[in-house]
Design a protein around this motif. Structure first.
Motif, mmCIF file in Angstrom:
data_model
loop_
_atom_site.group_PDB
_atom_site.id
_atom_site.type_symbol
_atom_site.label_atom_id
_atom_site.label_comp_id
_atom_site.label_asym_id
_atom_site.label_seq_id
_atom_site.Cartn_x
_atom_site.Cartn_y
_atom_site.Cartn_z
ATOM 1 N N LEU A 1 -36.851 -7.607 50.075
ATOM 2 C CA LEU A 1 -37.019 -8.854 50.982
ATOM 3 C C LEU A 1 -35.693 -9.098 51.673
ATOM 4 N N ILE A 2 -34.731 -8.753 51.019
ATOM 5 C CA ILE A 2 -33.129 -9.061 51.576
ATOM 6 C C ILE A 2 -32.845 -7.694 52.175
ATOM 7 N N GLY A 3 -33.720 -6.629 52.446
ATOM 8 C CA GLY A 3 -33.390 -5.542 53.273
ATOM 9 C C GLY A 3 -32.986 -4.418 52.852
ATOM 10 N N HIS A 4 -32.982 -4.161 51.464
ATOM 11 C CA HIS A 4 -32.575 -2.854 50.960
ATOM 12 C C HIS A 4 -33.634 -2.014 50.791
ATOM 13 N N SER A 5 -33.525 -0.614 51.212
ATOM 14 C CA SER A 5 -34.519 0.315 51.272
ATOM 15 C C SER A 5 -34.861 1.071 49.889
ATOM 16 N N ASP A 6 -33.538 1.145 49.107
ATOM 17 C CA ASP A 6 -33.697 1.719 47.769
ATOM 18 C C ASP A 6 -34.128 0.719 46.538
ATOM 19 N N SER A 7 -34.138 1.155 45.334
ATOM 20 C CA SER A 7 -34.561 0.255 44.389
ATOM 21 C C SER A 7 -33.216 -0.441 43.751
ATOM 22 N N VAL A 8 -33.719 -1.656 43.313
ATOM 23 C CA VAL A 8 -32.441 -2.521 42.767
ATOM 24 C C VAL A 8 -32.119 -1.772 41.522
ATOM 25 N N HIS A 9 -32.849 -1.034 40.683
ATOM 26 C CA HIS A 9 -32.646 -0.602 39.643
ATOM 27 C C HIS A 9 -31.726 0.680 39.758
ATOM 28 N N LEU A 10 -31.504 1.264 40.971
ATOM 29 C CA LEU A 10 -30.238 2.196 41.334
ATOM 30 C C LEU A 10 -29.288 1.732 41.663
ATOM 31 N N ALA A 11 -29.276 0.379 41.931
ATOM 32 C CA ALA A 11 -27.952 -0.264 42.592
ATOM 33 C C ALA A 11 -26.891 -0.131 41.687
ATOM 34 N N THR A 12 -25.721 -0.247 41.982
ATOM 35 C CA THR A 12 -24.448 -0.294 41.289
ATOM 36 C C THR A 12 -24.160 -1.663 40.752
ATOM 37 N N TRP A 13 -23.946 -1.633 39.322
ATOM 38 C CA TRP A 13 -23.558 -2.858 38.423
ATOM 39 C C TRP A 13 -22.610 -3.501 39.390
ATOM 40 N N PRO A 14 -22.355 -4.901 39.454
ATOM 41 C CA PRO A 14 -21.220 -5.412 40.155
ATOM 42 C C PRO A 14 -20.175 -5.476 39.168
ATOM 43 N N MET B 1 -27.596 1.424 35.673
ATOM 44 C CA MET B 1 -26.756 0.651 36.767
ATOM 45 C C MET B 1 -25.443 0.775 36.609
ATOM 46 N N ASN B 2 -24.901 1.254 35.440
ATOM 47 C CA ASN B 2 -23.266 1.336 35.311
ATOM 48 C C ASN B 2 -23.052 2.904 35.277
ATOM 49 N N GLY B 3 -23.927 3.741 35.821
ATOM 50 C CA GLY B 3 -23.508 5.058 35.938
ATOM 51 C C GLY B 3 -23.588 6.117 35.213
ATOM 52 N N TYR B 4 -24.353 5.721 33.964
ATOM 53 C CA TYR B 4 -24.786 6.800 32.855
ATOM 54 C C TYR B 4 -26.257 7.381 33.343
ATOM 55 N N ARG B 5 -26.108 8.430 32.876
ATOM 56 C CA ARG B 5 -27.418 9.214 32.732
ATOM 57 C C ARG B 5 -27.991 8.824 31.606
ATOM 58 N N VAL B 6 -29.229 8.174 31.521
ATOM 59 C CA VAL B 6 -29.789 7.630 30.178
ATOM 60 C C VAL B 6 -31.248 8.361 29.917
#
Length: 820
Positions: free
Chosen positions: A735-748, A67-72
């Protein structure tokens, strides 16, 4: 809408699998991060809470970095060879392959239930031919480089397991697997020259600041480097045959009154041959083979010895020195021979007293005299006496001077000794990697060509527990010589220590599909070293030391460009219940599957991550698990009751005040704290605690306050929780409306401007005890803080009839008034 973990979790596990969400990202434009947990042994019991703790920790690290932009790279496998499977197979009359593969599949299914984000395409099992052919390949590389050799040696033998054990696998004189008493046995064995790397293994520890100091100390102690002097005595009776002793105290050389050999020393048999004490000393030597190192060397152990009837010649004085055999001298340390200096060594003093041997003082205190005879050994520093040309010299200076003198006379000199011995890798069992060597009467030991690997374990073996099963296979034991074609050649029937398999698996993960080489160097160098390696402290000496050795050899061979495998090491504590380590035998075990079935994997993960820092032992608490479950339900309700917010296009105003401003400050303080605790400190418990405080803040937020701040806070809360509890956050994210995975979201990222406070609360102490609190402007100076504190009504009451002596102000935190 209720939170039902048993419905949510399987759904998302299946969706992640179908979407290959955790397939390793090969985008080289991103920074790399290699997160690795030590792979498990696939026992029939499946996962236990210790496993779940390791996997939960590793998964937080991997998810956070993605989520912090690394290839893991976050892989998993099974350390699948070993004696337990073979013993179980013997009991059941089946091949251990059948049991092991079944257990591997079972553990993999259980790992999937935990929701761990592994790239399953890279899964490996050390017992599979496509893996162990390259363990054989690497053995041949060691052989080609002169680092693998065979010799007859006195080895640790477990009679119950019918196999050889490395020194590291003998614990308090017993087999580390079955607790049977270990004896000594002379066998032809294969070794790796790990001692060639002793200095580099020590030096490398200084370049591992992210390893626990405890682990580095354990490795240094195991390698056991000690600088000293070797001294050559000669034995007239054996035609001046030399006997070399190692000492760290060459300053006491003139005080030698006897020499002691280990009972296993090769000279003992020659010295006692034909003498009256021959049978007695041979019997003593046999007894010592059965004794543990602790039994022989403990300070409390009685020192027992026998005079051989022979003498050696002191190299500097020319005097005769009696040669003894004693229990406290080990062949595994130094040369197996030590010099006895009873005046200046407590152990030697008690031995000399017991057997009425001379006690020659050669060091005296610089400023005082004592009465002779000595009542105890003098082990402090002083000046040399009775030491010929070195009389009057400070003993510390004399250590080098006498070593140099011996070297000039070719009678010894400075040297370095190590406790570490070459790694014994031979095992007399079936369920391990076959050693790829063939013995030919004409050619000797012949390595199997690499293009003929793997040497596969045969099926036609007998598992009766009475012998090495491989010796019962006609199709395996007899073969043609790879060099001359001789038809009566014999295969090596020993297999390799399982630590051979686990000493390089982290490299195989970087290129697990390669069917030509163990790994491609370019791919390995793109990922190595492992950025965070997670596992138990029990592997501090065995697995970690061997892995470091392997990596250094492969570095020297040009296969990798780093010589240390693990940049950072996280050694997690045990899971306890009732103060004891969980185990079936103690009746205090808790199955992860039971917890997952009742509460869900997210609850189990959250409790494990929150209950204690990872390096500390974790005390299991049923009420703590229930509390984690209740917290997740609170999170669920908070989001669900505000779903209407996420249908609105509202933005946070740059001008906030009151509770809206305070919640936004709390949110961004939490983001900053959680980011630091995961990314810099690996303190997952404090990260979770911060999120819990945020949840409390959101829960207390007034219904009529700014809605945009509430929306921002709820959405960020879900993202911050995602590495810890991946299933519930994935469901809420949709549920809050996102179509992609939260695990692909950008870390705040924390908004520093939101962290600026207009006012701060200051604790007021009187003589160190809190007596009140004041609220002051954030930039208030010491004078203003002191003024407000002294004017506070409660503080004035506490200061009545006292005299203020001193006021200590810590801006932004507290003020302490010293009064009497």
């Amino acid at each position: 809408m209720d939170y039902i973990a048993r419905e949510i979790e399987p759904k998302w596990q299946e969706k992640w699998k179908d979407a290959q969400l955790y397939k390793t990202d090969e985008n080289l434009s991103k920074p790399k991060y290699y997160a690795l947990e030590q792979f498990p042994y696939p026992s029939g019991e499946g996962l236990h809470m210790g496993h779940m703790r390791v996997y939960s920790i590793g998964d937080v690290v991997a998810r956070f970095r993605r989520m912090n932009g690394y290839r893991v790279l976050h892989p998993m496998g099974a350390d699948a060879f070993g004696l337990p499977a073979e013993n179980a197979a013997i009991e059941r009359g089946v091949n251990p392959r059948e049991l092991t593969i079944r257990n591997m599949e079972k553990i993999r299914r259980e790992q999937e239930l935990v929701g761990v984000s592994y790239d399953w395409d890279r899964y490996l099992g050390s017992c599979l031919p496509d893996y162990y052919q390259f363990t054989q390949w690497l053995f041949l590389l060691f052989y080609e480089r002169g680092l693998a050799y065979r010799k007859k040696a006195s080895v640790n033998w477990c009679p119950k397991c019918a196999t050889v054990l490395a020194n590291e696998q003998v614990e308090d004189g017993c087999c580390w697997r079955c607790d049977s008493e270990v004896t000594k046995k002379d066998l032809e064995q294969w070794f790796l020259r790990i001692t060639d790397y002793s200095d580099r293994l020590i030096e490398g520890l200084d370049r591992l600041p992210k390893w626990p100091e405890r682990v580095r100390t354990m490795q240094r102690n195991w390698i056991g480097k000690s600088e000293g002097t070797h001294v050559t005595f000669t034995i007239p009776e054996l035609n001046e045959e030399p006997v070399t002793v190692f000492t760290t105290r060459s300053d006491t050389l003139y005080g030698v009154s006897y020499i002691v050999l280990a009972p296993e020393h090769s000279l003992v048999e020659k010295l006692v041959a034909g003498k009256p004490q021959e049978a007695e000393i041979q019997d003593f030597a046999q007894q010592m083979k059965k004794a543990t190192e602790i039994e022989r060397t403990s300070t409390d152990a009685e020192k027992t010895g026998y005079f051989t009837g022979s003498y050696a010649i002191h190299p500097l004085t020319g005097k005769q020195v009696p040669i003894w055999v004693a229990n406290y001298v080990l062949m595994d340390y130094g040369t197996g021979a030590v010099m006895g200096v009873p005046a200046h060594d407590e152990r030697d003093f008690s031995f000399a007293k017991k057997y009425d041997l001379p006690i020659q003082v050669v060091i005296e205190p610089a400023k005082e005299k004592w009465e002779l005879p000595l009542q105890e050994a003098f082990t402090e520093d002083g000046l040399l006496v009775n030491s010929d040309q070195f009389d009057g010299m400070a003993n510390r200076d004399a250590i080098k001077a006498i070593a140099d003198h011996l070297e000039e006379k070719s009678l010894g000199g400075s040297t370095v000794n190590y406790r570490l011995r070459d790694w014994l890798i031979s095992r007399q069992r079936y369920w391990g990697t076959p050693i790829p060597i063939v013995y030919c009467d004409d050619c000797g030991a012949v390595p199997v060509p690499k293009d003929q690997l793997p040497v596969v374990l045969p099926e036609d073996v007998v598992f009766d527990g009475k012998r090495n099963p491989l010796t019962t296979s006609e199709t395996f034991a007899h073969t043609n010589c790879p060099k001359c074609g001789h038809e009566k050649a014999r295969r090596e029937t020993d297999t390799m220590d399982t630590f051979m398999d686990s000493s390089w698996y982290y490299l195989r993960f970087t290129d697990s599909a390669n069917d030509m080489l163990p790994f491609d160097s370019k791919k390995a160098n793109e990922w190595m070293g492992v950025d965070e390696y997670i596992g138990g402290i029990e592997h501090a000496v065995l697995h970690l030391l061997y892995s470091r050795f392997f990596t250094k050899v492969l570095f020297d061979a040009g296969m990798v460009d780093q010589d240390e495998p693990f940049h950072s090491l996280l050694t997690q504590g045990m899971v306890l219940k009732g103060g004891f380590k969980m185990s079936k035998s103690k009746g205090n075990g808790v199955s992860p599957l039971e917890i997952i079935d009742k509460y869900g994997a997210d609850t189990a993960r959250l409790f494990i991550l929150f209950a204690a820092p990872p390096e500390r032992d974790l005390e299991w608490s049923d009420s703590g698990v229930e509390g984690s479950y209740r917290f997740l339900n609170r999170v669920w309700r908070l989001v669900v009751q505000h779903l209407d917010l996420f249908k609105q296009e509202i933005a946070v105003s740059p001008e906030l005040s009151g509770q809206a401003k305070e919640l936004r400050r709390l949110l961004h303080a939490t983001i900053k704290k959680v980011t630091h605790e995961i990314g810099e400190r690996s303190h997952f418990n404090t990260a979770v605690s911060s999120i819990m405080e945020l949840v409390n803040g959101i829960n207390a937020y007034p219904a009529d306050a700014d809605r945009a701040v509430l929306k921002e806070s709820l959405e960020a809360m879900v993202v911050l929780l995602a590495p810890f509890v991946p299933h519930i956050t994935e469901e809420l994210w949709r549920l809050i409306g996102h179509s992609d995975s939260v695990h692909l979201a950008t870390w705040p990222k924390a908004d520093e401007s939101a962290l600026v406070q207009d006012e701060v609360e200051i604790v007021v102490q009187i003589n160190g005890k809190m007596r009140g609190k004041i609220v002051v402007p954030a930039g208030a100076d010491r004078t203003e803080i002191e003024k407000q504190a002294m004017e506070h009504q409660t503080i004035q009451m506490w200061l009545e009839e006292t005299t203020v002596r001193k006021v200590i102000v810590v801006p932004g935190k507290l003020i302490n008034i010293v009064a009497n």
